[in-house]
Design an enzyme around this catalytic site. Structure first.
Site, mmCIF file in Angstrom:
data_model
loop_
_atom_site.group_PDB
_atom_site.id
_atom_site.type_symbol
_atom_site.label_atom_id
_atom_site.label_comp_id
_atom_site.label_asym_id
_atom_site.label_seq_id
_atom_site.Cartn_x
_atom_site.Cartn_y
_atom_site.Cartn_z
ATOM 1 N N HIS A 115 4.401 -9.755 -17.147
ATOM 2 C CA HIS A 115 3.016 -9.936 -17.580
ATOM 3 C C HIS A 115 2.071 -9.840 -16.383
ATOM 4 O O HIS A 115 2.349 -10.394 -15.314
ATOM 5 C CB HIS A 115 2.839 -11.305 -18.247
ATOM 6 N N HIS B 237 -3.668 -10.480 -29.233
ATOM 7 C CA HIS B 237 -2.339 -11.085 -29.049
ATOM 8 C C HIS B 237 -1.966 -11.992 -30.220
ATOM 9 O O HIS B 237 -1.535 -13.132 -30.049
ATOM 10 C CB HIS B 237 -2.271 -11.861 -27.733
ATOM 11 N N HIS C 25 -1.081 -3.473 -27.533
ATOM 12 C CA HIS C 25 -0.469 -4.813 -27.639
ATOM 13 C C HIS C 25 -1.273 -5.716 -28.580
ATOM 14 O O HIS C 25 -1.297 -6.926 -28.414
ATOM 15 C CB HIS C 25 -0.366 -5.437 -26.250
ATOM 16 N N ASP D 242 2.547 -6.885 -19.821
ATOM 17 C CA ASP D 242 1.831 -7.245 -21.045
ATOM 18 C C ASP D 242 0.581 -8.068 -20.783
ATOM 19 O O ASP D 242 0.462 -8.745 -19.755
ATOM 20 C CB ASP D 242 2.742 -8.072 -21.957
#
Length: 277
Positions: free
Chosen positions: A243, A151, A147, A96
């Site tokens: 991540h 964020h 995504h 991510d």
């Protein structure tokens, strides 16, 4: 002692107390400022959250019944029916918050070394800033996942129009780098799913993607903890959350050097399929 002398002593005492109080306040302010300074190597810290006090690995908790709002299909047993399993014995590594110019190339190099395909959940503004890295992800056979634009953990609670615009803007940034890219998945930042964000992602042709294993690498607990947690909790079908951006991901990169060969000795690893449309 005369009343005049006593008054003088009292005044001096009050002045000294005030000075000491001011000095203490200034000192506390300076300490707070120093603690607030970022320590990571990158300026963007999407995943920064208060660290847990207990970092011992525990099995991933099942979502509460109130979050299981839809009938589940294959692997769709997460919050609001989101996908937490590959639906097969294979496992999927997901990364991510990228792309990131420092850590994404390191992750890609390790995946290339071990011939592993993964899924990258990219942030729109980062895709716009580093289109070459989006191109590298796709050219090496990895799967793309939306995504959100920047964020936004609270995106699921915003208006349907705002949610749709955010997801479309992110897809446009990805496709500016890779025209006609297949973006088959959406992952809500922080896992803060709501019914509207799930529905809108599906309306846009994206499967809402959650996870089964979270080694909290965004808290930077160290490579040993990341390795220990992933190996303890990964089972056939697991989707693993890690991540490649959002802070200092050196610990994640170090962990992958051990995890990739070890996981390959136990499971087949796959990039989540993107379909044909």
């Amino acid at each position: 002692m005369s009343s005049r002398t006593m008054r003088g002593v009292g005044i001096v005492t009050l002045v000294l107390a005030a000075l000491l109080g001011s000095a203490y306040a200034i000192g506390r302010s300076l300490v707070a400022d120093m603690e607030a300074q970022p320590t990571g190597v990158n300026s963007t810290h999407y995943a920064d959250q208060p660290p847990d006090t207990d970092l011992s690995p525990t099995p991933s908790a099942s979502p509460s019944p109130s979050l299981r709002g839809r009938e589940s299909g294959t692997g769709a047993d997460g919050p609001y029916g989101t996908m937490v399993s590959t639906g097969s014995s294979r496992i999927a590594l997901t990364f991510d918050d990228g792309p990131d110019p420092q850590f994404t190339p390191q992750v890609l190099a390790l995946l290339r070394q071990y011939r592993v395909k993964a899924t990258f959940c990219v942030v729109g503004e980062n895709a716009g800033s580093y289109p070459d890295l989006v191109q590298a992800i796709v050219s090496e056979g990895h799967t793309l996942c939306n995504h959100s634009w920047n964020h936004d953990v609270g995106l699921g609670g915003r208006s349907p129009e705002t949610i749709r615009d955010d997801l479309l803007r992110t897809n446009e940034a990805i496709r500016a780098a890779v025209p006609n890219a297949r973006i088959a998945y959406y992952r809500q930042p922080g896992g803060e799913w709501t019914s509207p964000v799930v529905s809108i992602a599906e309306d846009l042709g994206m499967t809402p993607l959650h996870w089964a294993v979270d080694p909290v690498d965004w808290q930077m607990p160290g490579a040993a903890y990341i390795v220990r947690t992933v190996l303890a909790e990964t089972a056939p079908g697991s989707i693993v959350l890690m991540h490649d951006a959002g802070g200092d991901r050196a610990g994640t990169v170090e962990a992958l050097q051990y995890l990739l060969p070890e996981l390959l000795s136990r499971f087949q690893l796959e990039a989540l399929p993107t379909g044909t449309t």
